[in-house]
Enzyme design. Structure first.
Site, PDB file in Angstrom:
ATOM      1  N   ASP A 291      36.043  45.403  36.819  1.00  0.00           N
ATOM      2  CA  ASP A 291      35.082  44.818  37.743  1.00  0.00           C
ATOM      3  C   ASP A 291      34.298  43.757  36.966  1.00  0.00           C
ATOM      4  OD1 ASP A 291      33.257  46.331  40.496  1.00  0.00           O
ATOM      5  OD2 ASP A 291      33.527  44.252  39.928  1.00  0.00           O
TER       6      ASP A 291
HETATM    7  C1  GLC Z   1      31.825  42.909  42.476  1.00  0.00           C
HETATM    8  C2  GLC Z   1      32.259  44.228  43.076  1.00  0.00           C
HETATM    9  C3  GLC Z   1      33.744  44.348  43.320  1.00  0.00           C
HETATM   10  C4  GLC Z   1      34.300  42.983  43.696  1.00  0.00           C
HETATM   11  C5  GLC Z   1      34.178  42.096  42.478  1.00  0.00           C
HETATM   12  C6  GLC Z   1      34.680  40.674  42.732  1.00  0.00           C
HETATM   13  O1  GLC Z   1      30.898  43.151  41.467  1.00  0.00           O
HETATM   14  O2  GLC Z   1      31.842  45.411  42.404  1.00  0.00           O
HETATM   15  O3  GLC Z   1      33.948  45.324  44.353  1.00  0.00           O
HETATM   16  O4  GLC Z   1      35.667  43.089  44.088  1.00  0.00           O
HETATM   17  O5  GLC Z   1      32.844  42.051  41.975  1.00  0.00           O
HETATM   18  O6  GLC Z   1      33.888  40.045  43.683  1.00  0.00           O
END
Ligand code: GLC
Length: 745
Positions: A291
């Protein structure tokens, strides 16, 4: 001789290790046909180019995290980037792809990823809402349409489905998943993976799915996003992991690590999670992305001293791609030189990424998804809007309907539509609506106006803002209500009061909306409450005083039409809650599949209960009413006892005893009465959504195997144990018919 032999055997053994065994290939219909091409590509690449494949940066069209990286286009030019997220649109993705194809040495196409969570341009209900439909075919179709529209705009990959179990409605991301139950979430996870990926990733309208957030993210202490997660391995494996395993078995192409720690180690550094379980035990052949900057965040977590150590820990754990952290790009070359990381590890990670690019057909034509013509033809197609309206109306849960207040008549004389969400476009497509355009969403007021007869007089008053303490609009709302025959009162949350970084310590209606409801109630007019929210709310006063309440979550582009379909009876509501609604935030975590404890609640003082409130929820898991009524016959079990190898056969009659046709979600729960460890008082193990005409009876059958009864025993073996079981079949997790059987050795 011995040494030679040993070396010979050893090298054969190593060779075998190197060729990924696709015998248990989980990637759909993948027979390893690209592995040799990948071998030759890797042989031509420099170590920097291989590391480049493990780097994901956000573009600047949309920002979904705390940082963005200036100069990401320069990084692309240098071959230091394998994937870009938050970039979409045929023209924009084509432009970025051209940089790679015309200015880098290896010309390895970029992957384009985005949070296509509940639709791309045609926005569907938020996932928690869509899960309330319990309609797996409709849910799969929603993901299918999202993939069609996303892939028409140059996207190859969505960061969905989110399959985190959530038992705490203070946690804002409960909106993004399928609620509190493992079985329901598992079924929906598979439907969404299949919807996004279709049967063949090489087709133009399929995209890579991403099971997230691995793992246990929804168990954040106190429902506070990014907070510590601490649970037993048994709970991790029994409650939180099954939807992920089901996603692997369904052929999911990618996984995303979660921000939280698991057993004391942040997921992005957990070899236990990423390699021991996911890659080895489950045979996952796709790739793992972190993440947003979650590798870097292992420093504040306190398991590493700096980003260099964090990079080494992530690579050792099995992370294949670094989202936005920039640390794989910065530290892997030096870590390789120092021997802290082996080239084989980098090769394996690059292989997994390259494999997806081959499966998507990007090496045949890197621009194949960036098509203006497909964009024009497919995005927000009428069929997509119709499908969005269909699943939206199926997601609506009828919570209360005293004296058949609903459905309203379309020729009602005067109807007041009141509330901060009644004529609101911005909020109704919900959180994580990414490329969705709220200006194309149908408001409740518009949907109602389109549904009623020409003679009906519709009036409107906002009555309050969603989340402030201004009461100056209430008087006008009361006047509007007084002049009407009935009131539709649309209340709830702002879209971004749920979703990421949106936990709430109170789950009451925000602002002065309850005061608005009380003032309108005092007019004595019949008030139908329409709720829009991304989490369960403690709406105790409304439950006591409003004659009718419908839970509509955030229904997306077709909100107004779907709600009107239900309010005026064009569709008989069939939604069931995928999550418990507590009476009080003080009861949380409150979920249906709890343990009995040694002192289960009773009137006796020394039992498990509160002094000031019952243990009961406001509305139980699986709850939802209909405009008709259903009668459940006795549950017939085919015989009193079964061996481990036999299927337990159950059946019962369900009758529509009302005057209108309707759908009913028949739910099957079990209870293992005695186990080597304590067992939940109920566990959902099956459901069937059936349609019944007025007066119609259908026989509903279920079959259970020993696998369905298996759990992690005292010795942490996953198996069923002999003994007595109860089965419950009903219209929700509380109102059930009971039967029983014995499982014998
Ligand atoms: C965010 C979220 C994740 C998302 C990613 C890209 O922090 O936790 O669910 O897919 O970043 O946007």
């Amino acid at each position: 001789m011995k040494i030679v032999k040993a070396i010979f055997c050893c090298s054969i053994f190593l060779l075998q290790l190197q060729v990924p065994a696709f015998a248990q290939a989980q990637l759909q219909n993948y027979d390893g046909r690209y592995e040799q091409k990948i071998d030759s590509l890797l042989a031509m690449m420099t170590i920097e180019e291989k590391i480049g494949q493990l780097v994901l940066y956000t573009s600047d069209i949309d920002v979904t995290g705390p940082t963005i990286r200036e100069g990401y286009k320069e990084d692309i030019k240098k071959g230091n980037v394998g994937a870009i997220f938050n970039a979409y649109g045929a023209a924009y993705t084509r432009m970025l792809q051209k940089i790679v194809m015309e200015e880098t040495r290896m010309k390895i196409p970029l992957l384009f990823g985005y949070d296509v969570i509940h639709g791309h341009k045609t926005i569907f209900p938020i996932p928690l809402g869509e899960s309330a439909s319990w309609d797996l075919a409709a849910i799969e179709k929603g993901a299918r349409i999202a993939a069609i529209e996303a892939s028409a705009e140059g996207l190859h990959w969505t960061f969905a489905p989110m399959v985190d179990i959530a038992r705490d409605p203070r946690w804002g991301r409960i909106a993004e998943g399928s609620g509190e139950d493992t079985y329901l979430t598992t079924k929906i996870a598979v439907a969404r993976v299949k919807g996004f990926q279709g049967d063949n990733l090489g087709e133009l309208n399929t995209i890579l799915a991403c099971a997230k957030h691995f793992a246990g993210y929804g168990a954040a202490l106190a429902g506070r996003d990014y907070n510590t997660v601490d649970m037993s391995d048994r709970v991790l494996r029994e409650v939180y992991l099954p939807p992920f395993k089901a996603a692997v078995d369904a052929g999911v192409a990618t996984f995303m690590t979660s921000f939280n720690e698991v057993h004391g180690v942040p997921a992005s550094g957990s070899q236990y999670l990423l390699t021991d379980i996911l890659k080895e035990a489950w045979g996952f052949d796709g790739f793992i992305v972190t993440d947003y900057t979650s590798i870097n965040e292992m420093v504040p977590h306190g398991v590493v001293a700096d980003n260099r150590e964090a990079t080494a820990l992530a690579m050792q754990a099995g992370v294949d791609m670094d989202m936005q952290g920039g640390v794989y790009q910065e530290y892997l070359p030096a870590l390789l030189k120092s021997g802290a990381v082996a080239e084989q590890q980098i090769n394996d990670a690059a292989r997994r990424v390259l494999r997806m690019k081959y499966m998507l057909g990007l090496f045949d034509d890197p621009y194949r998804y960036s098509s203006e013509s497909r964009e024009k033809e497919l995005v927000m197609h009428a069929d997509h809007l119709a499908a969005a309206r269909d699943v939206a109306k199926k997601s609506i849960v009828l919570l209360k309907n005293e004296n058949n207040t609903l459905p309203l008549k379309k020729n009602i004389r005067k109807l007041a539509v009141i509330g901060p969400l009644a004529d609101n476009q911005k909020e109704i497509i919900g959180s994580w609506s990414a490329a969705g355009d709220f200006k194309k969403a149908v408001t409740v007021l518009e949907g109602i106006k389109a549904a009623v007869s020409p003679a009906t007089k519709i009036t409107y008053a906002k009555g309050a803002n969603i989340n402030d303490n201004l009461t100056d609009q209430i008087a006008q709302a009361v006047k509007t209500a007084e002049q009407a025959d009935a009131v539709i009162l649309v209340l709830g949350e702002e879209a971004l009061m749920s979703g990421e970084a949106s936990s709430r310590s109170s789950i009451d209606l925000p602002g002065v909306q309850q005061q608005l409801a009380q003032a309108v109630h005092r007019t004595g007019k019949p008030v139908i409450v329409v709720l829009m929210n991304g989490r369960p709310l403690t709406i105790n006063w409304l439950d006591k005083n409003a004659p009718a309440i419908v839970e509509t979550w955030f229904l997306g582009t077709q909100t107004g039409h779907a709600i009107a379909d239900v309010l005026f009876g064009d569709y008989n509501p069939s939604g069931k809650l995928p999550v418990t609604f507590p009476q009080s935030v003080g009861q949380i975590p409150l979920f249906y599949n709890n343990k009995n404890t040694g002192r289960p609640r009773s009137d006796q003082k020394y039992t498990s209960k509160y002094l000031d409130i019952s243990n009961e929820p406001l509305y139980p898991f699986g709850f939802g009413l209909s405009y008709t009524t259903f009668n459940y016959g006795k549950v017939a079990v085919s015989k009193p006892s079964y061996t481990m190898s036999e299927n337990i056969m159950l059946e019962l009659n369900v009758t529509n005893t009302g005057k209108v046709a309707g759908e009913e979600v028949v739910q099957l729960y079990i209870q293992d009465l005695v186990g080597s460890v304590t067992r939940p008082v109920k566990e959902l193990k099956g459901f069937q959504k059936i349609f019944l005409a007025p007066g119609e009876t259908k026989k509903v059958s279920f079959s259970l195997s020993a696998d369905d009864l298996a759990f992690y025993t005292r010795d942490m073996e996953f198996k069923a144990e002999p003994g007595f079981f109860k089965v419950f079949v009903g219209t929700n997790s509380r109102d059930v018919q009971e039967a029983g059987f014995e499982l014998v050795k």
